[in-house]
Design an enzyme around this catalytic site. Structure first.
Site, short mmCIF file in Angstrom:
data_model
loop_
_atom_site.label_atom_id
_atom_site.label_comp_id
_atom_site.label_asym_id
_atom_site.label_seq_id
_atom_site.Cartn_x
_atom_site.Cartn_y
_atom_site.Cartn_z
N HIS A 1 40.24 40.50 35.59
CA HIS A 1 39.46 39.64 36.49
C HIS A 1 39.28 38.28 35.82
CE1 HIS A 1 38.81 43.21 38.85
NE2 HIS A 1 38.46 43.83 37.73
N HIS A 2 39.62 37.22 36.55
CA HIS A 2 39.60 35.87 35.98
C HIS A 2 38.41 35.03 36.43
CE1 HIS A 2 43.64 36.80 34.70
NE2 HIS A 2 44.01 36.99 35.95
N ARG A 3 38.00 35.17 37.68
CA ARG A 3 36.91 34.34 38.19
C ARG A 3 36.19 35.07 39.31
NH1 ARG A 3 39.14 29.37 38.68
NH2 ARG A 3 37.15 28.54 39.37
N PRO A 4 34.90 34.81 39.50
CA PRO A 4 34.15 35.49 40.55
C PRO A 4 34.40 34.87 41.93
CG PRO A 4 32.71 33.99 39.38
CD PRO A 4 34.05 33.94 38.68
N GLN B 1 29.53 43.68 44.80
CA GLN B 1 28.77 44.49 43.86
C GLN B 1 27.30 44.10 44.00
OE1 GLN B 1 27.58 42.06 41.72
NE2 GLN B 1 29.15 41.52 40.21
N GLY C 1 50.63 56.43 42.88
CA GLY C 1 50.24 55.55 41.79
C GLY C 1 50.10 56.32 40.49
N GLU D 1 45.95 48.21 44.76
CA GLU D 1 46.61 49.51 44.90
C GLU D 1 47.12 49.70 46.32
OE1 GLU D 1 46.53 54.08 43.52
OE2 GLU D 1 45.13 52.64 42.65
N HIS E 1 33.31 42.93 44.10
CA HIS E 1 33.36 44.07 43.18
C HIS E 1 34.76 44.20 42.61
CE1 HIS E 1 33.02 48.14 41.67
NE2 HIS E 1 31.74 48.17 42.00
N GLY E 2 34.86 44.40 41.31
CA GLY E 2 36.17 44.57 40.68
C GLY E 2 36.94 45.74 41.26
#
Length: 137
Positions: free
Chosen positions: A89-92, A48, A82, A63, A54-55
């Site tokens: 999101h837990h950590r960068p 990002q 789908g 996916e 980027h998430g």
């Protein structure tokens, strides 16, 4: 082994040619009895604007894994689509690679649920995803 379709890693990776999967550098790396894994680089393709993963790239990895795993649970004449994707999101992560590990939560005749956990190179959980798919055909 749970898989109904029997593909090699080379065959799985060939399905990514000329797709977003290839553009992001996602490569299938392991196909186990009930697990599918892939790696994705953390670089300018997946950053990002602030230099972190980027998430949406993590979601794309999830996916990709869940959809391919779902496809491998179908028979000829069937496919999966789908229906829902959830990502926490837990950590960068700022560099290196991430590894996605996909395992089934529910395998029904008409729908499936998959858990995809994304780890950094140190084995730390960075993102937890759940993908729902519908079986068509």
């Amino acid at each position: 082994m749970i898989w109904k379709r029997h593909l090699t890693l080379d065959e799985l990776n060939a399905t990514s040619d000329n797709t977003m999967v290839a553009h992001l550098g996602i490569v299938y790396t392991r196909l186990g009895d009930d697990v599918l894994e892939a790696e994705m680089p953390v670089d300018t393709r997946t950053h990002q604007p602030f230099g972190l993963l980027h998430g949406g790239a993590s979601a794309a990895l999830a996916e990709t894994l869940g959809s391919m795993a779902g496809f491998m649970m179908t028979r000829d004449g069937q496919c999966v689509v789908g229906t829902e994707l959830n990502a926490t999101h837990h950590r960068p992560v700022s560099e290196g690679k991430v590894r996605g590990v996909c395992q089934p939560l529910h395998l029904g005749r008409q729908n499936q649920s998959w858990e995809i956990v994304v780890f950094d190179e140190q084995g730390r959980r960075c993102c937890t995803c759940r993908l729902g798919t519908a079986v068509l055909g």
